[in-house]
Scaffold this motif. Sequence first.
Motif, mmCIF file in Angstrom:
data_model
loop_
_atom_site.group_PDB
_atom_site.id
_atom_site.type_symbol
_atom_site.label_atom_id
_atom_site.label_comp_id
_atom_site.label_asym_id
_atom_site.label_seq_id
_atom_site.Cartn_x
_atom_site.Cartn_y
_atom_site.Cartn_z
ATOM 1 N N ARG A 281 -8.213 -24.170 -18.261
ATOM 2 C CA ARG A 281 -8.692 -24.845 -17.063
ATOM 3 C C ARG A 281 -10.024 -24.209 -16.647
ATOM 4 O O ARG A 281 -10.226 -23.011 -16.837
ATOM 5 N N PRO A 282 -10.922 -24.984 -16.015
ATOM 6 C CA PRO A 282 -12.198 -24.394 -15.570
ATOM 7 C C PRO A 282 -12.004 -23.180 -14.667
ATOM 8 O O PRO A 282 -12.766 -22.212 -14.755
ATOM 9 N N SER A 283 -10.992 -23.214 -13.806
ATOM 10 C CA SER A 283 -10.757 -22.077 -12.907
ATOM 11 C C SER A 283 -10.336 -20.835 -13.685
ATOM 12 O O SER A 283 -10.627 -19.704 -13.271
ATOM 13 N N GLU A 284 -9.649 -21.026 -14.824
ATOM 14 C CA GLU A 284 -9.262 -19.891 -15.664
ATOM 15 C C GLU A 284 -10.459 -19.326 -16.412
ATOM 16 O O GLU A 284 -10.594 -18.108 -16.574
ATOM 17 N N ILE A 285 -11.340 -20.221 -16.880
ATOM 18 C CA ILE A 285 -12.541 -19.765 -17.585
ATOM 19 C C ILE A 285 -13.430 -18.976 -16.631
ATOM 20 O O ILE A 285 -14.023 -17.962 -17.002
ATOM 21 N N ALA A 286 -13.515 -19.427 -15.372
ATOM 22 C CA ALA A 286 -14.359 -18.738 -14.394
ATOM 23 C C ALA A 286 -13.899 -17.307 -14.148
ATOM 24 O O ALA A 286 -14.691 -16.457 -13.736
ATOM 25 N N ASP A 287 -12.633 -17.021 -14.433
ATOM 26 C CA ASP A 287 -12.096 -15.671 -14.190
ATOM 27 C C ASP A 287 -11.923 -14.878 -15.488
ATOM 28 O O ASP A 287 -11.440 -13.750 -15.456
ATOM 29 N N LEU A 288 -12.313 -15.447 -16.632
ATOM 30 C CA LEU A 288 -12.132 -14.771 -17.917
ATOM 31 C C LEU A 288 -13.019 -13.533 -18.002
ATOM 32 O O LEU A 288 -14.218 -13.594 -17.747
ATOM 33 N N ARG A 289 -12.428 -12.394 -18.383
ATOM 34 C CA ARG A 289 -13.153 -11.125 -18.459
ATOM 35 C C ARG A 289 -13.144 -10.600 -19.895
ATOM 36 O O ARG A 289 -12.253 -10.933 -20.678
ATOM 37 N N GLU A 290 -14.105 -9.760 -20.184
ATOM 38 C CA GLU A 290 -14.198 -9.209 -21.534
ATOM 39 C C GLU A 290 -12.924 -8.467 -21.910
ATOM 40 O O GLU A 290 -12.474 -8.536 -23.059
ATOM 41 N N TRP A 300 -8.552 -15.066 -36.502
ATOM 42 C CA TRP A 300 -8.179 -15.538 -35.174
ATOM 43 C C TRP A 300 -8.211 -14.391 -34.167
ATOM 44 O O TRP A 300 -7.947 -13.238 -34.491
ATOM 45 N N GLY A 301 -8.509 -14.741 -32.928
ATOM 46 C CA GLY A 301 -8.451 -13.791 -31.828
ATOM 47 C C GLY A 301 -7.422 -14.245 -30.809
ATOM 48 O O GLY A 301 -6.590 -15.121 -31.072
ATOM 49 N N GLU A 302 -7.473 -13.652 -29.640
ATOM 50 C CA GLU A 302 -6.500 -14.007 -28.601
ATOM 51 C C GLU A 302 -7.104 -13.713 -27.223
ATOM 52 O O GLU A 302 -7.784 -12.714 -27.016
ATOM 53 N N LEU A 303 -6.838 -14.628 -26.290
ATOM 54 C CA LEU A 303 -7.207 -14.435 -24.892
ATOM 55 C C LEU A 303 -5.926 -14.213 -24.095
ATOM 56 O O LEU A 303 -4.963 -14.964 -24.248
ATOM 57 N N GLY A 347 -16.149 -16.251 -32.597
ATOM 58 C CA GLY A 347 -17.553 -15.974 -32.886
ATOM 59 C C GLY A 347 -18.461 -16.377 -31.743
ATOM 60 O O GLY A 347 -19.420 -15.667 -31.401
ATOM 61 N N THR A 348 -18.165 -17.517 -31.125
ATOM 62 C CA THR A 348 -18.984 -17.998 -30.007
ATOM 63 C C THR A 348 -18.947 -17.016 -28.836
ATOM 64 O O THR A 348 -19.980 -16.702 -28.236
ATOM 65 N N LEU A 349 -17.755 -16.507 -28.513
ATOM 66 C CA LEU A 349 -17.633 -15.569 -27.400
ATOM 67 C C LEU A 349 -18.281 -14.222 -27.729
ATOM 68 O O LEU A 349 -18.904 -13.596 -26.861
ATOM 69 N N ARG A 350 -18.125 -13.764 -28.971
ATOM 70 C CA ARG A 350 -18.764 -12.504 -29.368
ATOM 71 C C ARG A 350 -20.286 -12.609 -29.217
ATOM 72 O O ARG A 350 -20.937 -11.708 -28.663
ATOM 73 N N ALA A 354 -22.680 -10.533 -26.511
ATOM 74 C CA ALA A 354 -23.775 -9.721 -27.047
ATOM 75 C C ALA A 354 -25.117 -10.134 -26.457
ATOM 76 O O ALA A 354 -25.986 -9.290 -26.204
ATOM 77 N N ARG A 355 -25.286 -11.423 -26.190
ATOM 78 C CA ARG A 355 -26.579 -11.914 -25.707
ATOM 79 C C ARG A 355 -26.725 -11.788 -24.185
ATOM 80 O O ARG A 355 -27.781 -11.387 -23.684
ATOM 81 N N TYR A 356 -25.642 -12.126 -23.443
ATOM 82 C CA TYR A 356 -25.763 -12.198 -21.994
ATOM 83 C C TYR A 356 -25.047 -11.064 -21.263
ATOM 84 O O TYR A 356 -25.261 -10.879 -20.059
#
Length: 464
Positions: A281-290, A300-303, A347-350, A354-356
Amino acid sequence: MLTYDVDIWSIRNRKGRPKPFELRWRVGSRAHSRSFKLKTQAEGRSSQLMGALRAREQFDEATGLPAAELAALNSPTWFEHAKAYALMKWPKAAAKHRASIAEALATITPALVTSFRGAPEPKVQREALYAWAFRAIRREDGTMVCRADDQEPPAEVAAALEWLAQNSMKVTEAARPENLRTALNALSLKLNGAPAADNTVHRKRMVLSNALRYAVERDIVQVNPLARVDWSAPDKDDEIDFRYVPGPKQTASLIAAVREQGTRGEHLAPFFGCLYYAAMRPSEIADLREGDCHLPATGWGELTLGGSRPEVGAGWTDDGSSYEQRGLKRRARKATRPVPIPPVLVGTLRDHIARYGTAADGRIFSAVRGGRVSSTEYSGVWDAAREAALSPAEAASPLADVPYSLRHAGVSLWINAGVDPVEVARRAGHSIAVLFRFYAKILRGQQARANQLIDQRLSSEDEG
């Protein structure tokens, strides 16, 4: 004091008086009387009192009135009661639920009035109720009050609130079936008169029912009268229209088009990737932390999701922020939900981190000044990406018309890939019941494929 000890005496004629016909009755140890100009008036009142006795209604010793009449006499107006209900719910309600309650009450209250003469414009009434009467603020001494009782509203809002206060029905009158039906009809329409969405109608009806339950709790009415009203809400049709859910190729093109929308698009592309590949959900993505992310170099990874930041107006939160920090939807406050993610999202999240980098609190997605990424920002990028990735006919249709379509697309992908529905529901943060309600069409297709496999197995057994 209420009592059943009541005697109603005969009517006596006191000649020479302006109101010669006197009705007398006794309640407990106190006598009561009322005089009438006409005998038929006195007889009518006597019949009313006898009817209350036959209905085994108690009488009030001090006033001599039946309990129902006394309650009606002391009843607050619906407007007063609705404000009291909003204040009662405010402290423990989530910010979005506070706004939802106010929206429903702002729809219902203008319908429960004794007269429409001189009524303010509907939009002004809605604004006065939603933003002033049913929005609470906390004073310095800690007490909660309606915003309109603490701050000076604009002149037209103040006039609308004054008109509503003067013309609002008593709660006992509003509880009559014909008046409740008027309120129900009002909540089934938008402000422009068009039919409201099914879910909106059901949500607002629930607020009405709960407000009436609170009237029972306050001893204003004896029972919740809504069940007696012969009115049916529209049938709920929650099933998603999959004609407008993008497929895997369309989704890939859309996310690629997001990246092409300049700096903002490059920054937000992984946001849309989380919507699709993790069905977040967008609200979950807004709170996603490294720290929530396991992002290996390969595979595969895991959130591990543990919180959400739903976007709400600043007037509905306790601290005045435009979002609320909460746990996962319909989960205990500290509950978590692990979601495996494919290598493409890993890969996209890594690359994004790294960039931002991350915000000071570790959040992966944040606004320029560290706040929550707003829905207007990512929706604007999405609209531009649709125009670039879709054909003119597709862009003019509801196909992927909102970013949330990607979550539907992600869940649909899992189901079509043959993932067990229980696992699909767990990853998406749904209950099984909700999954089957929203994705029934796809699941029915999976059932047909399962039946075919069973047929094949049964045939091989017969041949053996």
